[in-house]
Each structure stands twice: as C-alpha cells, then as structure tokens.
Write a protein that holds these residues in place. Sequence first.
Motif, PDB file in Angstrom:
ATOM      1  N   PHE A 133       0.828  -1.206   0.000  1.00  0.00           N
ATOM      2  CA  PHE A 133       0.000   0.000   0.000  1.00  0.00           C
ATOM      3  C   PHE A 133       0.863   1.257   0.000  1.00  0.00           C
ATOM      4  CE2 PHE A 133      -4.532  -1.131   0.660  1.00  0.00           C
ATOM      5  CZ  PHE A 133      -4.415  -2.512   0.728  1.00  0.00           C
ATOM      6  N   ARG A 134       2.070   1.157  -0.517  1.00  0.00           N
ATOM      7  CA  ARG A 134       2.892   2.361  -0.607  1.00  0.00           C
ATOM      8  C   ARG A 134       2.400   3.222  -1.751  1.00  0.00           C
ATOM      9  NH1 ARG A 134       8.563  -0.712  -0.516  1.00  0.00           N
ATOM     10  NH2 ARG A 134       7.297  -2.002  -1.903  1.00  0.00           N
ATOM     11  N   PRO A 135       2.372   4.537  -1.564  1.00  0.00           N
ATOM     12  CA  PRO A 135       1.790   5.406  -2.592  1.00  0.00           C
ATOM     13  C   PRO A 135       2.740   5.628  -3.766  1.00  0.00           C
ATOM     14  CG  PRO A 135       2.644   6.726  -0.814  1.00  0.00           C
ATOM     15  CD  PRO A 135       2.853   5.290  -0.403  1.00  0.00           C
ATOM     16  N   GLY A 136       2.210   6.204  -4.813  1.00  0.00           N
ATOM     17  CA  GLY A 136       3.043   6.620  -5.945  1.00  0.00           C
ATOM     18  C   GLY A 136       3.075   5.627  -7.079  1.00  0.00           C
ATOM     19  N   ARG A 137       2.363   4.525  -6.930  1.00  0.00           N
ATOM     20  CA  ARG A 137       2.386   3.522  -7.992  1.00  0.00           C
ATOM     21  C   ARG A 137       0.959   3.163  -8.389  1.00  0.00           C
ATOM     22  NH1 ARG A 137       7.162   0.107  -5.117  1.00  0.00           N
ATOM     23  NH2 ARG A 137       6.756   1.664  -3.507  1.00  0.00           N
ATOM     24  N   PRO A 138       0.710   2.994  -9.666  1.00  0.00           N
ATOM     25  CA  PRO A 138      -0.639   2.607 -10.093  1.00  0.00           C
ATOM     26  C   PRO A 138      -0.817   1.088  -9.972  1.00  0.00           C
ATOM     27  CG  PRO A 138       0.749   2.815 -12.011  1.00  0.00           C
ATOM     28  CD  PRO A 138       1.618   3.158 -10.821  1.00  0.00           C
ATOM     29  N   ASP A 139      -2.040   0.646 -10.171  1.00  0.00           N
ATOM     30  CA  ASP A 139      -2.297  -0.793 -10.266  1.00  0.00           C
ATOM     31  C   ASP A 139      -1.832  -1.250 -11.647  1.00  0.00           C
ATOM     32  OD1 ASP A 139      -3.195  -3.355 -10.433  1.00  0.00           O
ATOM     33  OD2 ASP A 139      -5.258  -2.923  -9.838  1.00  0.00           O
ATOM     34  N   LEU A 140      -0.713  -1.970 -11.668  1.00  0.00           N
ATOM     35  CA  LEU A 140      -0.098  -2.307 -12.948  1.00  0.00           C
ATOM     36  C   LEU A 140      -0.942  -3.297 -13.743  1.00  0.00           C
ATOM     37  CD1 LEU A 140       3.557  -2.464 -11.645  1.00  0.00           C
ATOM     38  CD2 LEU A 140       2.593  -0.709 -13.131  1.00  0.00           C
ATOM     39  N   ASP A 141      -1.907  -3.933 -13.078  1.00  0.00           N
ATOM     40  CA  ASP A 141      -2.802  -4.823 -13.823  1.00  0.00           C
ATOM     41  C   ASP A 141      -3.713  -4.045 -14.764  1.00  0.00           C
ATOM     42  OD1 ASP A 141      -1.845  -7.206 -12.844  1.00  0.00           O
ATOM     43  OD2 ASP A 141      -3.161  -7.178 -11.095  1.00  0.00           O
ATOM     44  N   LEU A 142      -3.824  -2.745 -14.542  1.00  0.00           N
ATOM     45  CA  LEU A 142      -4.670  -1.945 -15.425  1.00  0.00           C
ATOM     46  C   LEU A 142      -3.974  -1.590 -16.737  1.00  0.00           C
ATOM     47  CD1 LEU A 142      -6.524   0.675 -13.220  1.00  0.00           C
ATOM     48  CD2 LEU A 142      -7.156  -1.662 -13.799  1.00  0.00           C
ATOM     49  N   PHE A 143      -2.686  -1.838 -16.828  1.00  0.00           N
ATOM     50  CA  PHE A 143      -2.000  -1.445 -18.061  1.00  0.00           C
ATOM     51  C   PHE A 143      -2.672  -2.141 -19.244  1.00  0.00           C
ATOM     52  CE2 PHE A 143       1.240  -1.959 -21.382  1.00  0.00           C
ATOM     53  CZ  PHE A 143       1.516  -0.630 -21.610  1.00  0.00           C
ATOM     54  N   PRO A 144      -3.074  -1.369 -20.242  1.00  0.00           N
ATOM     55  CA  PRO A 144      -3.846  -1.941 -21.356  1.00  0.00           C
ATOM     56  C   PRO A 144      -2.928  -2.597 -22.387  1.00  0.00           C
ATOM     57  CG  PRO A 144      -3.621   0.428 -21.662  1.00  0.00           C
ATOM     58  CD  PRO A 144      -2.909   0.091 -20.373  1.00  0.00           C
ATOM     59  N   ARG A 145      -2.507  -3.814 -22.078  1.00  0.00           N
ATOM     60  CA  ARG A 145      -1.494  -4.443 -22.931  1.00  0.00           C
ATOM     61  C   ARG A 145      -1.972  -4.574 -24.376  1.00  0.00           C
ATOM     62  NH1 ARG A 145       2.197  -8.499 -19.318  1.00  0.00           N
ATOM     63  NH2 ARG A 145       1.784  -7.550 -17.307  1.00  0.00           N
ATOM     64  N   ALA A 146      -3.229  -4.993 -24.555  1.00  0.00           N
ATOM     65  CA  ALA A 146      -3.717  -5.181 -25.930  1.00  0.00           C
ATOM     66  C   ALA A 146      -3.789  -3.841 -26.658  1.00  0.00           C
ATOM     67  CB  ALA A 146      -5.081  -5.864 -25.909  1.00  0.00           C
ATOM     68  N   GLY A 470      -1.282   4.100  -0.333  1.00  0.00           N
ATOM     69  CA  GLY A 470      -1.486   4.050  -1.779  1.00  0.00           C
ATOM     70  C   GLY A 470      -2.466   2.949  -2.100  1.00  0.00           C
ATOM     71  N   PHE A 471      -3.725   3.327  -2.284  1.00  0.00           N
ATOM     72  CA  PHE A 471      -4.726   2.278  -2.501  1.00  0.00           C
ATOM     73  C   PHE A 471      -4.744   1.800  -3.949  1.00  0.00           C
ATOM     74  CE2 PHE A 471      -6.960   6.438  -2.359  1.00  0.00           C
ATOM     75  CZ  PHE A 471      -7.458   6.494  -3.644  1.00  0.00           C
ATOM     76  N   GLY A 472      -3.979   2.458  -4.795  1.00  0.00           N
ATOM     77  CA  GLY A 472      -3.897   1.999  -6.174  1.00  0.00           C
ATOM     78  C   GLY A 472      -2.875   0.895  -6.377  1.00  0.00           C
ATOM     79  N   THR A 473      -1.935   0.770  -5.469  1.00  0.00           N
ATOM     80  CA  THR A 473      -0.775  -0.081  -5.712  1.00  0.00           C
ATOM     81  C   THR A 473      -1.069  -1.587  -5.750  1.00  0.00           C
ATOM     82  OG1 THR A 473       0.502   1.618  -4.555  1.00  0.00           O
ATOM     83  CG2 THR A 473       1.613  -0.477  -5.022  1.00  0.00           C
ATOM     84  N   PRO A 474      -1.790  -2.146  -4.779  1.00  0.00           N
ATOM     85  CA  PRO A 474      -1.861  -3.620  -4.743  1.00  0.00           C
ATOM     86  C   PRO A 474      -2.639  -4.195  -5.916  1.00  0.00           C
ATOM     87  CG  PRO A 474      -2.864  -2.636  -2.763  1.00  0.00           C
ATOM     88  CD  PRO A 474      -2.587  -1.527  -3.716  1.00  0.00           C
ATOM     89  N   PRO A 475      -2.283  -5.380  -6.328  1.00  0.00           N
ATOM     90  CA  PRO A 475      -3.125  -6.064  -7.306  1.00  0.00           C
ATOM     91  C   PRO A 475      -4.473  -6.402  -6.663  1.00  0.00           C
ATOM     92  CG  PRO A 475      -1.396  -7.521  -6.536  1.00  0.00           C
ATOM     93  CD  PRO A 475      -1.120  -6.177  -5.947  1.00  0.00           C
ATOM     94  N   GLU A 476      -5.457  -6.636  -7.482  1.00  0.00           N
ATOM     95  CA  GLU A 476      -6.818  -6.806  -6.993  1.00  0.00           C
ATOM     96  C   GLU A 476      -6.907  -7.938  -5.960  1.00  0.00           C
ATOM     97  OE1 GLU A 476      -8.990  -4.556  -7.737  1.00  0.00           O
ATOM     98  OE2 GLU A 476     -10.532  -5.493  -6.487  1.00  0.00           O
TER      99      GLU A 476
END
Lengths: 494, 494
Positions: A133-146, A470-476
């Motif tokens: 839960f450290r801030p400054g990082r997005p949820d990397l699972d959201l990266f739109p690979r396709a 950082g609530f964006g950081t962890p994977p779902e």
Amino acid sequence: MNSWAIQQHPSTPDQARPPAPAAAPALGRDLHLDLTVRRTAGLGLRAALEDALREATADGSLAPGTRLPSSRALAADLDIARNTVAEAYAQLAAEGWLVSRQGSGTTVADRAPTRRPGPVPRPAPEAAIRYDFRPGRPDLDLFPRAAWLAATRRALARAPRDALGYSTSLGRYESRRALADYLGRVRGVRADPERILLCSGFAQGLALLGAELHARGTGPVAVESYGLRVHRELLEAAGPTTVPLPVDADGARTDLLPTDGTSAVLLTPAHQFPTGTPLHPARRAAALDWARATGGLVIEDDYDGEFRYDRQPVGAMQALDPERVVYAGTASKSLAPGLRLGWLVLPEDLVAPLAARKARADGQSSVLEQLALAELIESGGYDRQVRRARLHYRRRRDRLVAALATAAPRVQVSGIAAGLHALLRLPAGRTSEPDLQEQALQQGLALDVLSRFRHPLAEPDGLPPSLVIGFGTPPEHAFQRGLDVLGELLAANC
Amino acid sequence: MNSWAIQQHPSTPDQARPPAPAAAPALGRDLHLDLTVRRTAGLGLRAALEDALREATADGSLAPGTRLPSSRALAADLDIARNTVAEAYAQLAAEGWLVSRQGSGTTVADRAPTRRPGPVPRPAPEAAIRYDFRPGRPDLDLFPRAAWLAATRRALARAPRDALGYSTSLGRYESRRALADYLGRVRGVRADPERILLCSGFAQGLALLGAELHARGTGPVAVESYGLRVHRELLEAAGPTTVPLPVDADGARTDLLPTDGTSAVLLTPAHQFPTGTPLHPARRAAALDWARATGGLVIEDDYDGEFRYDRQPVGAMQALDPERVVYAGTASKSLAPGLRLGWLVLPEDLVAPLAARKARADGQSSVLEQLALAELIESGGYDRQVRRARLHYRRRRDRLVAALATAAPRVQVSGIAAGLHALLRLPAGRTSEPDLQEQALQQGLALDVLSRFRHPLAEPDGLPPSLVIGFGTPPEHAFQRGLDVLGELLAANC
C-alpha cells in the motif's frame, strides 16, 4: 573431437625452477578445452577454437608468455585444417590475446592475468510484502497491454522512415501535437506542440529543469514541505538546493514564497502530495504573483491530475500564465511507470535551453513509444484508459473509506477527492508512525508514513501523525485482504 | 444554441472613462463564444462553457475585474440549467480564473492579462538533400518492423506485472541476461548481467560516465583526434575536458597516452571512427598498460563491431581486462537510433556509481523496449537482423568501391573492412574538402569531410583531405543515383 589437448612441451621447466626470463615458458600442464559445448551453442569450428583459447588466456590457464604449438602441430593434433588454426591465431593476435612474431612463433601476450569477473551479488529481495500500500504507484494490472500493442502496431505501420532515426530532442512532432490537444482538452493546458518536451518520465524533466535553473543562478528551489524525497534529490543532484514551503489545509503556503533569490517553486496544485488537498485559488494567484514579481518559475507537477472523483478535475494552473509555469505530466499513473513517458510544457524562453539539455542527456526519448502514445491518444484509447482507471481507483477509494469507517472510526481519512492515495490521520497519543509501520510490515503490509515525506529543513508544524496509503498499488487479489489487515491494525492501535 | 452572448451590462462605463478602482468593471462589449465547436469536439455542455470562459479570460476578452452575470441570469440567457453555470463558475474559481465572493458575485480574477502563447517557429527544413551520404546512420529501411512488433507482442504477453513498474536503474534483469549472452557470443565481451547498464543510447552512457569521472577527479579524458564531435560535447557538458590522442594507420596512438592525470580514454578499437582502421594489437596492449599503470579507464565504443566484412569481427578489447575497460554498445546501427537502446558493460567498481547516476538522470530506461530487445535476441531474430544488415552494407560497400574505381581511380578508398562508412582520400592539390562538400550539396548530395571530425586541439598531422561517406544512410532508391553523382563529382575534381 570433443576436446583437444596441448601436450606438455618437452622442454617445460619444472614448476620449482623459475622460468628463464628471455625464453617463453611453454605449457605447464595438459590443457583440455571443451569445444563440444561451444559447437553445440552454435559456434563454428574456428570460432569455438578461438573462444576456448580466449577463455584459457583470460582465466590464466594459458599464462602470459606461454608459447603455443605451431599452427601445423595443433592442426594435426586436432585433426583440422591448418588454416583454421592459423586464422584463429591471427584473430586472437588482432584482439591482443596472442603475440605472433616472425620466427619465434605464437605466444600468449604479456599482460597481467585477469581474474574472471565474479558475479555481482544481486540485492536481497525485500522482506516478504504481501500487501503493498505504498503510494506513488498505479495498479499495474490496469496497463492496457492489448491496446498498447495495437497502438504500437499502428505506429510501426505509419511511422515514416526518418522517424526511426535521430530527431529533434523535443520528441516527434506528431506525438507532441497529440499531447498538446489532449492536455488542452483534458487539463486546460495551453500547450503548443513546439513547447512540449518529451522526456523519460517526470524524473528526467525535473533533473533537466534543475540543471537549467542551476546554470542560471544560485538561488534555491522551493519545494512543498511534504513531498517526494526523490524530487528533492533529483533537484539537488542537478545543482540547486531546496528549501521547504509550509503546507496547510489550503495547500502550499505560496504566500510565503521568499523573494530573496529563490529561483523556482515545485508545486502539486491539483492534489498536494501526500496531503491530498488542491491548491486554493488564492494560493495559485500568490504563486503567480511571486513568479511575476521575482522572475521565478513555477513547476506544476500534475502527477495525477486526471484522477479526480467527486467533481471534475481542477484545471492546470499553467494556463493562467504559460510564460511563468512549466507544466509537467506523465503517463506513469495512467499507463505505467515502466514506459518512462513524461512531458514538459515550457515557457517560450525555456524551450531551446531544455531541448539542448535533453540532447546532451540522451539525444532524444525513444521514438516508438512516443508514437504509440500518440496513436493511443488519437484513437481515443488513452481517454478510455483514463476513464477505466478512474472508475477503478474510485471504487478502491470507496472500499478503503468504508473499511476504515467500520474498523477504525477514530482515524480521519483525507485527501481522497482525487488521486491514488489517502492520508490517514491517527488519533493523538495512541500510537506512533514508526510503530504502526513496523507492526504493519510484520504482517506483510507495506505502507508509508507522513513524516517520511517531510523536508529535512521544514519548521515544526501541527500535522498529526498520519499514514499515507497508496490504494492503487496492490493487485486486486491482495487489495481486500490488505484492507482487512490494515483495518485490524488500526482497530487495535487507534 | 450555437453561441452565447453575455449582454453588455447596463452600467458599463464608457471606454473613455477610467473604470472606478473599487467597483468591478462589467463587460465592455458583447462577447460571443462558440460552444458548438467545443461540443462537437466531444466536450459536455458544462465543460464547453468552462472552456469558452477560460479562453476568454486568458486571451483578455474578459478583462481582470470584469463582473460576470449571475449564474441565474446567464443560465436564462443560454437556456440551460442554472446549476450548470454555477458549477462552471465554481470550477473556474477553483482554478484561479474567477473570484467568487459572497454578496459581490463572480468577477474575473485580478491578474495581468496573458497573451496567448504564439507558436514557436519550426526550424526551416534542411536544404533539399536528395542523397544523404553522411556517416553515422544506418539504412532505416532495414529496421525489422514486423519482427520488432512480434517481439513487442511476446514481451507484452510475458512481462510480469512488476516489470511495468519502477525497477532497478540498471534495467530489467532478463534483458541484461540476454545481452550478456549475446555480447559474449558475438563480441567476446565478458559480460555479467549484473554489470550491464541499459541506457538511452551510447549518448546517455557517455554522459553518465563523464559525470562520474568528473566527480572522481579533474583529469581530462583523452579522445581520438578524429571522432564524433557530439561525443566530445557530451563529455565536456558532463564536466571533463577532452584532449586529443593522435590517430595513425594503426589506430589511436595509445602509446602516447599521458600519465599526468588523464582519467580515461575513449577509443573505437574495432573500427576507428572515422578513419576506419582497427586498433593494432600493440595499441590495445598499450592502452591496457596505461590503464593499469595510472588507474585510468578505457571506454570502448563498439558502435559497429558487428559489421565486419572481410573476416570475422575483431573481438572486443573489454575481455582483455574487464576491470579497466567499459564496453559500450548500441542497437542504433543494427536496429535504429530512434529506439535509444544502448548498454554499458562496467567494471565492478563502476556498477553502483553508474546505477546511481542513471537513477538520478531518469530513473530507468523504458522497460518494454528492453524486453522486446531481449525477446528479439533470444528468438534469434537479432542475429538474423545483423546478418541481413551486414550483407546489405557489404553489397553497398562493394558498389561504392566499384563505382569509384571506375569514376575516380585517383581517389583512395579505405576503412572499408567494416562498418557503414568509408574514407575517401583526395589526391593532393586538386581540390579542397569544403569546396567538394559545397559542390556536392549543390547537387543534393550531403557528405562529410574528415576535418569536421578533428579535435580542435589536435596537432597537425599528415592526413590528406578526405571525404567521409556513410554508404549505409541513403534509402535504396537514392543509393545508386547518389553514387553516380558522387562519381561524377570526384571525376571532375580529382
């Protein structure tokens, strides 16, 4: 022919006897070099022989001064063409491993033996963090690979030949044009493509700005008294010192900006990091007044300006005075930090100096990712991604707030109208930041505390001990369990 | 509702009369703002209204102090909900454009009017160059777009979540591992993945090395007396001065390296740029002897080491002493400069300092392109690309040599055992470098001349006037005609 041996030379001196200084010592022992592995790895016969000789020379198996068999003798030994050996010897002589002298044969070059470089130990992995839960990082699972791949495909299909070569250090024009349109539309930035510099993340942009400010004078750069340490370090490594500007409930105290030579102020107007408040309109005005009065520069770090939940985003302050404000943005939150896509929108008088500094730093940023970003913006894919991410983070924020309201009602949550992090103010006297952080880590939960973001020179202020989450950081899959752990921790301590 | 008008306020002062200082002046003229364009561009009604107001405020159409109609009045005017206007006013107040005061309505914020930033003039295009024979650039038509896209697809499919985030500034481990294998196999480099730094082209690597050398001491860096000016500039911008090391037919005179504090030497051992000779084995040894005796560093710029035609490539000298030599490579020739893929293989004691400098410069290089490079290497696609390019450039070289043998037999062509450029020595006394260059440009042919690569402090040497011809640069359709033009030019002048 799996290995070959250089037979012990008949005249090899005994190991106890010192070698004669003038005569080249011959091989002191049988030398077995495995060519099979090398040939299996795809090397031709001569290349395999060279590689084996090179390694033996480098690791000292063939000591300096050692005389090698004649190419004729070794070829016979190995049952290969003499020419192959001769060519290998010539190649290694050209590279400096061997010395071939007319009449005296081929010897190992006289140089200090080199130990084979040992592997540098890899850093130990971080203590097992299950819930980050450290801030400054997005949820990397959201990266739109396709979508990113599709944008890359279009970029590769459309890029003119010269796009792949060296270009202006500002970046490709089509990418700057797409960004200018986007920033004007979404963030209200007055962005001419000719004033945009594409850089390797905001980190590089800030380093370049810091160096330019340092070259112009010795004044310090004011930074918010709470902020990212890495930004202070980037500025200071580039030259300027930093001085803290107090932060209160209306954001940075720009009304206190020193007029004694401070060259610039770094602000997070849309969403102060980490306290989470937007900069009050009067403070925006004060910053611009200061800039006009002193000739100072405002650097607007719009790191998460697109992520506002309860009302529409606060527009960028750059538009209020494009000749005094550098607007800095990034795709690190909307896409991924690993792309290293950042941009500066510059006052006119900074365009040429920053372009020159970028050229001296690394020439230009990677072209294909610039072009893919342009494709993504122009296809509407970037907007879709931002909307999708905004909804995702808003839901996470709501879950965080709900979980804490139940588990730890005495904890006050703030800074959550926008962005990917929240400030959790701890009730006075019940616990301390380091204690809570340590307890959390023992349960695999990484979080940050407010004091860690404090400028070392900041005056004492009334801010209570707080966690920065950082609530964006962890994977779902880790988010809900992480919330539970956090709730239990706060319930037990607050 | 294509446009809206803010009607002239009944109490507007006459333009000749100065406005009362305390009372806010109202609108001085009808103000027509086109909302249609904005709505067509995809903005919602409120956003369109805000954008129109923002622009009018920024460009001075709405002057500071102007009192806006009440939200009720404007809403009636526009036939829209009052709330929409109120929200737009609130938004613009939050951004600092407007000031809302209880009881006194909404006025344009009091700030200096900002002229709309004019476009920065774009640089004039280069004089029409039809045949670009300047060295240092590959044939960009060779860039394997399909293979690169496929490698990107595999990289995106395989990249773990955390690869998209922040990572070590050295670069992704899987990419460094692939590079270490490749460099060991093809260039004989002793490369441990832990000693590789992925950087944004050799340009960034050299800038980082220059800054580190400067931090360690004040000694100059020796560079070859003929070389790329941009390399000298990168070093000097980073701190160190540069001093020239003479170049002769055996390459750089490393036997003359000064022992009085010179901190490093930048060499092109495989193929001196631009004279085209490989560094003689004795000179390799002299450079290493110097490095061991003085503690100096050798920087091996292996910019085109994979492109050798008449025999196998000369192995990298780094392997002779990995603790004294920094090996620097790039994908700018094998793939494309626009990718900004470069790498340093570092002595152990430089790994941590360079990693720290890279972190302060831009955090890390772009991850996806690193991963795509690793995929390309591991699939064998990179080797195929190098072989294909080598064949292509070898054929071009042969065509160049044949064309000149016919058209200008007095011109001596050298430096062509490797690489993408040739040195054309002009017969004495017949023409001059600038004259020939100017004549060429008049026919649309861009080329370089030897003196342009000369270090400003270099001692006089015996090198005759020469052209430096990058035969890799032009696209195929321009190459033959360019050769004809070059041949005619030399026939007429030599």
